[in-house]
Design a protein around this motif. Sequence first.
Motif, short mmCIF file in Angstrom:
data_model
loop_
_atom_site.label_atom_id
_atom_site.label_comp_id
_atom_site.label_asym_id
_atom_site.label_seq_id
_atom_site.Cartn_x
_atom_site.Cartn_y
_atom_site.Cartn_z
N PHE A 285 -3.88 -107.09 -39.80
CA PHE A 285 -2.60 -107.04 -40.29
C PHE A 285 -2.54 -106.69 -41.66
O PHE A 285 -1.41 -106.80 -42.47
CB PHE A 285 -2.01 -108.52 -40.22
N GLN A 286 -3.80 -106.04 -42.23
CA GLN A 286 -3.83 -105.86 -43.67
C GLN A 286 -2.61 -104.94 -44.26
O GLN A 286 -2.23 -105.18 -45.36
CB GLN A 286 -5.20 -105.11 -44.13
N LYS A 287 -2.56 -104.11 -43.48
CA LYS A 287 -1.35 -103.05 -43.80
C LYS A 287 0.14 -103.34 -43.53
O LYS A 287 1.15 -102.69 -43.74
CB LYS A 287 -1.60 -101.80 -43.22
N SER A 288 0.29 -104.45 -42.61
CA SER A 288 1.74 -104.81 -42.58
C SER A 288 2.36 -105.18 -43.65
O SER A 288 1.89 -105.80 -44.30
CB SER A 288 1.48 -105.99 -41.21
N PRO A 289 3.72 -104.76 -43.28
CA PRO A 289 4.43 -105.42 -44.38
C PRO A 289 4.80 -106.77 -44.17
O PRO A 289 4.92 -107.19 -42.85
CB PRO A 289 6.01 -104.69 -44.11
N VAL A 290 4.77 -107.60 -45.07
CA VAL A 290 4.67 -109.07 -44.92
C VAL A 290 6.06 -109.73 -44.56
O VAL A 290 6.36 -110.62 -43.65
CB VAL A 290 4.67 -110.14 -46.17
N TYR A 291 7.27 -108.77 -44.55
CA TYR A 291 8.52 -109.32 -44.24
C TYR A 291 8.67 -109.12 -42.75
O TYR A 291 9.71 -109.75 -41.94
CB TYR A 291 9.63 -108.62 -44.88
N MET A 292 7.80 -108.66 -42.12
CA MET A 292 7.77 -108.32 -40.54
C MET A 292 6.83 -109.52 -39.93
O MET A 292 6.65 -109.50 -38.76
CB MET A 292 7.16 -106.80 -40.10
N LEU A 293 6.00 -110.12 -40.52
CA LEU A 293 5.45 -111.33 -40.13
C LEU A 293 6.01 -112.54 -39.58
O LEU A 293 7.10 -112.88 -40.21
CB LEU A 293 4.31 -111.68 -41.00
N SER A 294 5.54 -113.29 -38.96
CA SER A 294 6.17 -114.56 -38.37
C SER A 294 5.99 -115.49 -39.61
O SER A 294 5.16 -115.38 -40.44
CB SER A 294 5.56 -115.04 -37.26
#
Lengths: 301, 262
Positions: free
Chosen positions: B128-137
């Motif tokens: 998840f390194q590159k995932s935007p944080v606002y899309m995480l649970s």
Amino acid sequence: MTDKTAADAHVEPRAEPQRAPRPSPGLIARMSRARPTKPGEIYGVPGHGNTLWLSAFSIGLFFFVWWGVTAIGWVKPLFIPPPMAIVTKFISIWNTGFTGTPFLEHLSISTFRVFSAFILACVIGLPLGLAMGMSPLMRGLFDPPIEFYRPIPPLAYLPLMIIWFGIGETSKILLIFLSVFAPIVLGARAGVKSAAIEQIHAAYSFGASRWQVMRYVIMPSAMPEILTAMRVGIGFGWTTLVAAEMVAATKGLGYMVLSASQFLQTPVVIMGIFVIAIIAFAFDLLMRFVERRVVPWKGRM
Amino acid sequence: MGLTIENVSVVFPAANGRPPVSALSEINLQIDDREFVVALGASGCGKSTLLNLIAGFLAPTSGELTLNGRRVEGPGADRAVVFQKHALLPWLNVIDNVAFGLQIQGISRAKRYETANKFVGLLGLDGFQKSPVYMLSGGMQQRVGIARALTCDPDVLLMDEPLGALDALTREKAQELILNIWDNTHKSIFFITHSVEEALFMGTKLVVMSPRPGRITHVFDLPFSRQFLDGQSAREVKAAPEFIRLREDVLKIIFADEEAAA
Ligand SMILES: Nc1ncnc2c1ncn2[C@@H]1O[C@H](COP(=O)(O)OP(=O)(O)OP(=O)(O)O)[C@@H](O)[C@H]1O
Ligand SMILES: [Mg+2]
């Protein structure tokens, strides 16, 4: 921990129980009912949903009524010329120019005026607004003059601009600049308040200096407000364009509209209005696109 | 060494017609190295105020805090905070959020990604390194917050209801995760919670606080987290008779406070 993302939190739409056929609800009821907006967001924020078709319909209806009213002959062409007359006029001005100046020159000089005022307002207004948001000293000093001039209509201080800066480009650009400047300063200033105290504390707890907190937390979190302020600001710029080209202009879309109105050339007036509206709208679309690229997180955390 | 809090009081001055608030009164607390101190107490008893003091966001009205012999005079990288929410930077992706503290400290990108990746892995966020944080649970966001706090290798981790916003299942898993990290990284932790069970399960020392004025009324030494780390299952630990007895005792104390306040 569960690794569910928002999209996984999908809820099946509730199945309607079988019952005797009923008359289906009316159009109004169907349109006003809460509806699924996106997967995983069954009852979304009120106001969500695509408006493209409705907008196309409203534009279509507008032109249809316009065409109808003129075709039937309810209004004299002097007041409202038919749509086709505007198109014809546009083509003729495109080919032969207006008052001896090619159309594209009118267009580019106005665009130049608005955008140079806009860029100037951004270059000065954004740092100033941020500084005002972050420092009581700056706020104390600059709040009174900005709040003083902000509600005054540009037409009211146009004469002063001309007395002070003459009838050249300076006074025109300055007038537009002033109308763009205030909303940009106020937007940037309000944006400073966007950062959550936890975000600021987090930075400080890593040993951030005041400057680093501004650079890495305050400024990025102010971006959504800043972009909105820029959109609002340039809107004011287009609004002021005609006023700026009222005195001693020989070129420009505002000049074109004003001088055509003196000769009751209604088609030119309407065409000028459309051209201004279309450029302003195109730029607004560009800004919305930029907004989606730069601050996709807006309102989501 | 560790963290020493001596005779600390905090009074928020009167403002806008409100009387002054004695948020903390004469607090004495020692947090030793590798200790896990949990604070519990009715709402408004000054837990967050105490955490803000340790973090350095707030200065005591009187008294003194020292960390490893040095007076606490402001925030610093020797103490890291995990907040309940709103503390991640949504314009950065996971890895940049985790590496944020190192960026503040001027570490080069390659170096800070290397360190950050270690903690991303430790918190189970690999991929998840590159995932935007606002899309995480919510649970994943909280783990990003914990990873970020760990990267700068603080002596003390401060956590203000870090699991308060999580569902029951995610929460229990996160408790175990934090205990394992605490055991592996040898930090001291100051942890605030509203859940008595969570407090008993996680801490080595439980501090029960009471409001108006905010003060420490009871201190308990706790054996349960050790039992868990020595191999017992969390459910087993939480179902043991001594655990339940202590849980009821603590609940009684807290309810007595609530009733006195009402
Ligand atoms: N900045 C402030 N100004 C004035 N009073 C404050 C301020 N911050 C906290 N207080 C008061 O100090 C007291 C303790 O607040 P604190 O936030 O530490 O409580 P808490 O134990 O963390 O409560 P909760 O469990 O609800 O988070 C409360 O009575 C609160 O109203
Ligand atoms: Mg609190």
